[in-house]
Design a protein around this motif. Sequence first.
Motif, PDB file in Angstrom:
ATOM      1  N   THR A  58      42.855  45.993  52.133  1.00  0.00           N
ATOM      2  CA  THR A  58      43.377  44.768  51.528  1.00  0.00           C
ATOM      3  C   THR A  58      42.380  43.625  51.711  1.00  0.00           C
ATOM      4  O   THR A  58      41.439  43.720  52.498  1.00  0.00           O
ATOM      5  CB  THR A  58      44.712  44.352  52.170  1.00  0.00           C
ATOM      6  OG1 THR A  58      44.512  44.081  53.566  1.00  0.00           O
ATOM      7  CG2 THR A  58      45.757  45.441  52.020  1.00  0.00           C
ATOM      8  N   VAL A  59      42.604  42.560  50.985  1.00  0.00           N
ATOM      9  CA  VAL A  59      41.880  41.308  51.190  1.00  0.00           C
ATOM     10  C   VAL A  59      42.930  40.213  51.383  1.00  0.00           C
ATOM     11  O   VAL A  59      44.064  40.339  50.912  1.00  0.00           O
ATOM     12  CB  VAL A  59      40.961  40.958  50.000  1.00  0.00           C
ATOM     13  CG1 VAL A  59      39.815  41.944  49.909  1.00  0.00           C
ATOM     14  CG2 VAL A  59      41.743  40.894  48.700  1.00  0.00           C
ATOM     15  N   VAL A  60      42.533  39.166  52.081  1.00  0.00           N
ATOM     16  CA  VAL A  60      43.481  38.104  52.416  1.00  0.00           C
ATOM     17  C   VAL A  60      42.957  36.768  51.906  1.00  0.00           C
ATOM     18  O   VAL A  60      41.887  36.306  52.304  1.00  0.00           O
ATOM     19  CB  VAL A  60      43.711  38.015  53.935  1.00  0.00           C
ATOM     20  CG1 VAL A  60      44.679  36.879  54.253  1.00  0.00           C
ATOM     21  CG2 VAL A  60      44.245  39.342  54.472  1.00  0.00           C
ATOM     22  N   LEU A  61      43.722  36.166  51.002  1.00  0.00           N
ATOM     23  CA  LEU A  61      43.436  34.820  50.519  1.00  0.00           C
ATOM     24  C   LEU A  61      44.292  33.865  51.349  1.00  0.00           C
ATOM     25  O   LEU A  61      45.511  34.057  51.458  1.00  0.00           O
ATOM     26  CB  LEU A  61      43.789  34.708  49.035  1.00  0.00           C
ATOM     27  CG  LEU A  61      43.634  33.333  48.386  1.00  0.00           C
ATOM     28  CD1 LEU A  61      42.170  32.887  48.399  1.00  0.00           C
ATOM     29  CD2 LEU A  61      44.178  33.344  46.956  1.00  0.00           C
ATOM     30  N   ARG A  62      43.659  32.874  51.936  1.00  0.00           N
ATOM     31  CA  ARG A  62      44.419  31.948  52.786  1.00  0.00           C
ATOM     32  C   ARG A  62      44.072  30.500  52.470  1.00  0.00           C
ATOM     33  O   ARG A  62      42.892  30.149  52.347  1.00  0.00           O
ATOM     34  CB  ARG A  62      44.165  32.201  54.269  1.00  0.00           C
ATOM     35  CG  ARG A  62      45.043  31.328  55.188  1.00  0.00           C
ATOM     36  CD  ARG A  62      44.906  31.721  56.651  1.00  0.00           C
ATOM     37  NE  ARG A  62      45.926  31.050  57.451  1.00  0.00           N
ATOM     38  CZ  ARG A  62      45.757  29.893  58.103  1.00  0.00           C
ATOM     39  NH1 ARG A  62      44.576  29.283  58.036  1.00  0.00           N
ATOM     40  NH2 ARG A  62      46.734  29.354  58.813  1.00  0.00           N
ATOM     41  N   ALA A  63      45.116  29.712  52.328  1.00  0.00           N
ATOM     42  CA  ALA A  63      44.950  28.269  52.223  1.00  0.00           C
ATOM     43  C   ALA A  63      45.099  27.712  53.631  1.00  0.00           C
ATOM     44  O   ALA A  63      46.151  27.880  54.255  1.00  0.00           O
ATOM     45  CB  ALA A  63      46.004  27.675  51.294  1.00  0.00           C
ATOM     46  N   VAL A  64      44.073  27.086  54.145  1.00  0.00           N
ATOM     47  CA  VAL A  64      44.111  26.546  55.505  1.00  0.00           C
ATOM     48  C   VAL A  64      44.834  25.205  55.463  1.00  0.00           C
ATOM     49  O   VAL A  64      44.368  24.261  54.814  1.00  0.00           O
ATOM     50  CB  VAL A  64      42.692  26.359  56.071  1.00  0.00           C
ATOM     51  CG1 VAL A  64      42.748  25.804  57.487  1.00  0.00           C
ATOM     52  CG2 VAL A  64      41.930  27.681  56.038  1.00  0.00           C
ATOM     53  N   PRO A  65      46.001  25.091  56.118  1.00  0.00           N
ATOM     54  CA  PRO A  65      46.743  23.835  56.034  1.00  0.00           C
ATOM     55  C   PRO A  65      46.041  22.697  56.774  1.00  0.00           C
ATOM     56  O   PRO A  65      45.428  22.901  57.821  1.00  0.00           O
ATOM     57  CB  PRO A  65      48.086  24.173  56.696  1.00  0.00           C
ATOM     58  CG  PRO A  65      47.782  25.322  57.601  1.00  0.00           C
ATOM     59  CD  PRO A  65      46.702  26.104  56.922  1.00  0.00           C
ATOM     60  N   ARG A  66      46.131  21.538  56.207  1.00  0.00           N
ATOM     61  CA  ARG A  66      45.576  20.354  56.846  1.00  0.00           C
ATOM     62  C   ARG A  66      46.427  19.978  58.057  1.00  0.00           C
ATOM     63  O   ARG A  66      47.661  19.979  57.979  1.00  0.00           O
ATOM     64  CB  ARG A  66      45.577  19.225  55.823  1.00  0.00           C
ATOM     65  CG  ARG A  66      44.967  17.915  56.267  1.00  0.00           C
ATOM     66  CD  ARG A  66      45.040  16.931  55.110  1.00  0.00           C
ATOM     67  NE  ARG A  66      44.752  15.569  55.513  1.00  0.00           N
ATOM     68  CZ  ARG A  66      44.972  14.509  54.750  1.00  0.00           C
ATOM     69  NH1 ARG A  66      45.486  14.679  53.528  1.00  0.00           N
ATOM     70  NH2 ARG A  66      44.681  13.294  55.188  1.00  0.00           N
ATOM     71  N   PRO A  67      45.826  19.686  59.195  1.00  0.00           N
ATOM     72  CA  PRO A  67      46.609  19.329  60.390  1.00  0.00           C
ATOM     73  C   PRO A  67      47.561  18.173  60.107  1.00  0.00           C
ATOM     74  O   PRO A  67      47.191  17.173  59.485  1.00  0.00           O
ATOM     75  CB  PRO A  67      45.529  18.923  61.406  1.00  0.00           C
ATOM     76  CG  PRO A  67      44.305  19.649  60.963  1.00  0.00           C
ATOM     77  CD  PRO A  67      44.374  19.682  59.465  1.00  0.00           C
ATOM     78  N   GLY A  68      48.804  18.342  60.546  1.00  0.00           N
ATOM     79  CA  GLY A  68      49.787  17.285  60.385  1.00  0.00           C
ATOM     80  C   GLY A  68      50.440  17.201  59.035  1.00  0.00           C
ATOM     81  O   GLY A  68      51.270  16.316  58.804  1.00  0.00           O
ATOM     82  N   ALA A  69      50.113  18.119  58.117  1.00  0.00           N
ATOM     83  CA  ALA A  69      50.659  18.024  56.766  1.00  0.00           C
ATOM     84  C   ALA A  69      51.958  18.788  56.579  1.00  0.00           C
ATOM     85  O   ALA A  69      52.729  18.486  55.670  1.00  0.00           O
ATOM     86  CB  ALA A  69      49.626  18.534  55.750  1.00  0.00           C
ATOM     87  N   ASP A  70      52.207  19.784  57.422  1.00  0.00           N
ATOM     88  CA  ASP A  70      53.347  20.676  57.238  1.00  0.00           C
ATOM     89  C   ASP A  70      54.178  20.720  58.519  1.00  0.00           C
ATOM     90  O   ASP A  70      53.700  21.189  59.548  1.00  0.00           O
ATOM     91  CB  ASP A  70      52.856  22.076  56.873  1.00  0.00           C
ATOM     92  CG  ASP A  70      53.993  23.033  56.529  1.00  0.00           C
ATOM     93  OD1 ASP A  70      55.159  22.703  56.784  1.00  0.00           O
ATOM     94  OD2 ASP A  70      53.694  24.126  56.006  1.00  0.00           O
ATOM     95  N   PRO A  71      55.430  20.256  58.489  1.00  0.00           N
ATOM     96  CA  PRO A  71      56.248  20.266  59.705  1.00  0.00           C
ATOM     97  C   PRO A  71      56.508  21.674  60.239  1.00  0.00           C
ATOM     98  O   PRO A  71      56.665  21.858  61.446  1.00  0.00           O
ATOM     99  CB  PRO A  71      57.550  19.583  59.269  1.00  0.00           C
ATOM    100  CG  PRO A  71      57.588  19.740  57.779  1.00  0.00           C
ATOM    101  CD  PRO A  71      56.161  19.687  57.338  1.00  0.00           C
ATOM    102  N   LEU A  72      56.546  22.664  59.351  1.00  0.00           N
ATOM    103  CA  LEU A  72      56.773  24.033  59.793  1.00  0.00           C
ATOM    104  C   LEU A  72      55.620  24.513  60.673  1.00  0.00           C
ATOM    105  O   LEU A  72      55.829  25.081  61.748  1.00  0.00           O
ATOM    106  CB  LEU A  72      56.927  24.967  58.587  1.00  0.00           C
ATOM    107  CG  LEU A  72      57.301  26.407  58.936  1.00  0.00           C
ATOM    108  CD1 LEU A  72      58.807  26.503  59.147  1.00  0.00           C
ATOM    109  CD2 LEU A  72      56.865  27.373  57.843  1.00  0.00           C
ATOM    110  N   MET A  73      54.392  24.266  60.235  1.00  0.00           N
ATOM    111  CA  MET A  73      53.235  24.715  60.993  1.00  0.00           C
ATOM    112  C   MET A  73      53.043  23.881  62.260  1.00  0.00           C
ATOM    113  O   MET A  73      52.567  24.391  63.284  1.00  0.00           O
ATOM    114  CB  MET A  73      51.984  24.667  60.117  1.00  0.00           C
ATOM    115  CG  MET A  73      52.087  25.516  58.850  1.00  0.00           C
ATOM    116  SD  MET A  73      52.514  27.251  59.170  1.00  0.00           S
ATOM    117  CE  MET A  73      50.955  27.851  59.853  1.00  0.00           C
ATOM    118  N   GLU A  74      53.427  22.608  62.196  1.00  0.00           N
ATOM    119  CA  GLU A  74      53.310  21.781  63.396  1.00  0.00           C
ATOM    120  C   GLU A  74      54.314  22.236  64.442  1.00  0.00           C
ATOM    121  O   GLU A  74      54.004  22.297  65.635  1.00  0.00           O
ATOM    122  CB  GLU A  74      53.523  20.308  63.061  1.00  0.00           C
ATOM    123  CG  GLU A  74      53.315  19.396  64.262  1.00  0.00           C
ATOM    124  CD  GLU A  74      53.203  17.931  63.893  1.00  0.00           C
ATOM    125  OE1 GLU A  74      53.253  17.109  64.814  1.00  0.00           O
ATOM    126  OE2 GLU A  74      53.069  17.622  62.694  1.00  0.00           O
TER     127      GLU A  74
END
Length: 295
Positions: A58-74
């Motif tokens: 497989t290959v993996v395409l990833r959008a790297v989230p900007r710090p502080g932009a997404d409450p879920l990732m924070e």
Amino acid sequence: MGDVLAGFHAAWEFESDSVLIRFERGIRTPRLFQALGERRIPLDAIAAVTLTPGKRGTVVLRAVPRPGADPLMEAAAGQLKEAYDPYRLVLPAERETLAEYYADELRAMLPPEDQGPAERYLVQPPEAPMQFKAYDGKASFDGKSVAFRWFWTGASSAKWKAGDQAFAVSDLCGVEWRSSEVFEGHLRLIRREAAVPQPAQPDQDPAAVVFGLGYGPVHESLPFAAAVLAAVRSGGPSALPEGSSSVPAAGTTPGPRRDPADIADRIRHLGELHGAGLVTDEEYSAKKAELLAEL
């Protein structure tokens, strides 16, 4: 762009100002993805785009989230397993050329330079109301306040002494989430009152619920934590869907009376704590009267 790139468990729809991620609901799709349903990621919330080899052809395409932009990732604070990362799109290796094309197109649409951490959340949080069962209690959030209702089978004597809790969003300054997939996971509300120190151990803290096997799973507790965090950071309650019910905050009019059998179980457990010397005579009498008043 308006094009769609489908991979395992999700499809990305590329638009002029955002990427709409639609997650599948199949039996093999991670439950976190199923709970999220779909998410619109503004281009301003993306710091970079990568394309790397994956596992098993497989290959993996990833959008790297900007710090502080997404409450879920924070809220996740780097604790999500790779397979649960909602910013990854896994595709068969034979689609690498197509994935590379979309990666280049997406990179060209991003701001030309690193914008640094976001000053506010750019990705919408999960919507309230919501609730989940932890090991020692039930957590509920209506967009205005968080309520913890203790289970007599799991809550510590310290939490029973404190009683069921309700915290207004305005009284909070943050959220601490520890995954249920690691030892001693929990959800802790960080209160503003510096004069009220919070116990170090979550099982002793009335502002925290602890997780266990089957209690507080990631797909329930993390979106909950993200919704609370977003409401706290916005400086006010999150939007409530029309017709949704609310959880009363401390000092407000109580809701419907509780099940007498539930009250009886609570009094029985309170008696066990009293008999074991974990609560005083005064605490026992006061709490028993409080429970009886709910009948």
